[in-house]
Scaffold this active site. Sequence first.
Site, mmCIF file in Angstrom:
data_model
loop_
_atom_site.group_PDB
_atom_site.id
_atom_site.type_symbol
_atom_site.label_atom_id
_atom_site.label_comp_id
_atom_site.label_asym_id
_atom_site.label_seq_id
_atom_site.Cartn_x
_atom_site.Cartn_y
_atom_site.Cartn_z
ATOM 1 N N ARG A 100 5.058 2.734 2.779
ATOM 2 C CA ARG A 100 4.334 1.538 2.347
ATOM 3 C C ARG A 100 5.221 0.299 2.365
ATOM 4 N NH1 ARG A 100 3.279 -2.029 -1.401
ATOM 5 N NH2 ARG A 100 5.021 -1.393 -2.730
ATOM 6 N N ALA A 153 3.502 -10.063 4.591
ATOM 7 C CA ALA A 153 3.468 -10.980 5.726
ATOM 8 C C ALA A 153 2.610 -12.203 5.451
ATOM 9 C CB ALA A 153 2.951 -10.245 6.965
ATOM 10 N N VAL A 186 0.831 -7.249 -11.111
ATOM 11 C CA VAL A 186 -0.265 -8.007 -11.710
ATOM 12 C C VAL A 186 -1.249 -7.026 -12.328
ATOM 13 C CG1 VAL A 186 -2.213 -9.545 -11.244
ATOM 14 C CG2 VAL A 186 -0.016 -9.941 -10.113
ATOM 15 N N CYS A 242 6.821 -3.665 10.281
ATOM 16 C CA CYS A 242 6.644 -3.079 11.619
ATOM 17 C C CYS A 242 7.960 -2.607 12.229
ATOM 18 C CB CYS A 242 5.988 -4.093 12.558
ATOM 19 S SG CYS A 242 4.333 -4.602 12.063
ATOM 20 N N ALA A 267 -3.140 -11.708 -1.695
ATOM 21 C CA ALA A 267 -2.614 -11.138 -0.450
ATOM 22 C C ALA A 267 -1.988 -9.788 -0.772
ATOM 23 C CB ALA A 267 -1.592 -12.082 0.176
ATOM 24 N N GLY A 323 -2.517 -6.840 0.428
ATOM 25 C CA GLY A 323 -2.253 -5.899 1.507
ATOM 26 C C GLY A 323 -3.051 -4.613 1.406
#
Length: 492
Positions: free
Chosen positions: A165, A48, A116, A79, A141, A143
């Site tokens: 996940r 997101a 990564v 969600c 980001a 998460g």
Amino acid sequence: MGSDFDTKSAVDEIQKTAKADEKFQGTVSTQNLEKKDPIKVVIIGGGACGMAVATKIRRQSDFEITVISRDSHTAYSHCGIPFVLGREIESFEKLIVKPRDFFKRNRIDVKLNEYVSSIDLDLKVVRTGEETYPFDKLVIATGSLPFIPFTGNTNVLPYGIFTLRNLDDGVLFEKALETVERVCIIGAGTIGIECAAALSKRGIKTFLINRSKNLLSKQLDPDISEIIREHLESLGIEVISGKLAAYPENFWKEKTLYVWDRQLPADLILLASGVRPEVSLALEAGIKIGKAGGIIVNEMLQVKAREKFLPYVYAGGECVEIIDLITGEAKLSHLGTTARHMADIIGNNITGKYTPLGPLANPWVAVAGELQFGGVGITSKEAESHGIKINTGFSRGRTRASYYPGRKDLYIKLLFKDDILVGAQLIGGEGIKERIDAFSLAIRKKATIRDLLDLETCYAPPVSMLVDPLRPAVKAAIRNIKEKKEKQIQAK
């Protein structure tokens, strides 16, 4: 921290921000002049926050943007997974907000299924197994990851045990549900509760097991969460709380979940026992991690390394710590709305539009079957742990006039520190989201009991009661405050 400003201080604050913005934009402009090549932005994480940062930067600049994601899908709504499982949404493909072609057309290079391996802050490169990506600006980001309570000798989940996940996890779980009769869900947070309601709707016998005595123990007070328990049990869900669950390593063979002194038959197990911020890459790169377990950032969402904040590395989403509006302490936020808000701020700051992130009240809402529930601010338990003395007010009303068809129950609990609103928890059949949003603003504006008592509300039989349920909740808080004061006087 949400303190009041008079006119003079407000003007000073605006001028200060304007000067900082001017200086910041000047710095970015200088960088652009110095570099003939476009600024390279690398974003680690395609959730997101990460994908929203990419689109924000593209709208505001001509930078070269690369997103590296370990997922196999772009820009989807995590969600929405429980509502696909409940067949309210017809397929997982509907959850994909923007396809990969959208990013290609907008010159955003998205690398899917790529992990990564390291971040080098000195050389300004990100390494994966396939390639090395140089950057001028980096956004982390990453998460969060599901918390998995391993109970055996191996760190590999046995066949038949699932997490949610990502979208692929949802697809696999949905496929497995086609031939099962009994499912155990471990964890009674919002995802666990929403999934329990979804499976029950499909006629699957569902057990919901929670380690804490109360459902949503970090988000709701016990008296409010009990209403949710009653609703879930009315759907045929067996709720087991205050018990630890353990699964055997050969679950695929035993088809049994051990809960204290019980053995529950289960075709599948869904682990929904919370998440942990994914900060391993940041930690290995020397980026500072806070007490709450997330990446430490400043108001511009720049990370800290070697005791200073780096102007070229940003972080946002579930892996980052935010400041709580009420307590003033660092905490984690697992809300998609927070991630999206952070994305806007990161995108602005990278493109030279100084934008700070202030303390957050964290309004949230969830839906289980026909029941909506949510809250904003702190809970009684959180207040107690921070030494905050609170007074509460509770009311039960209806969402429509008592004689109007389709009316639904509405429960409101308000929490006040002294006379100032610091928390609100709501449950009902409709209109919960809008009320929580209003309470979020009231908390941010430091609304008092008197303010809420004087609040004018509108009325029409299809959408409200003549006396809004908010009013009796406020009056209940006033009575509780008076009773406490009387007891204190009597004690003297």
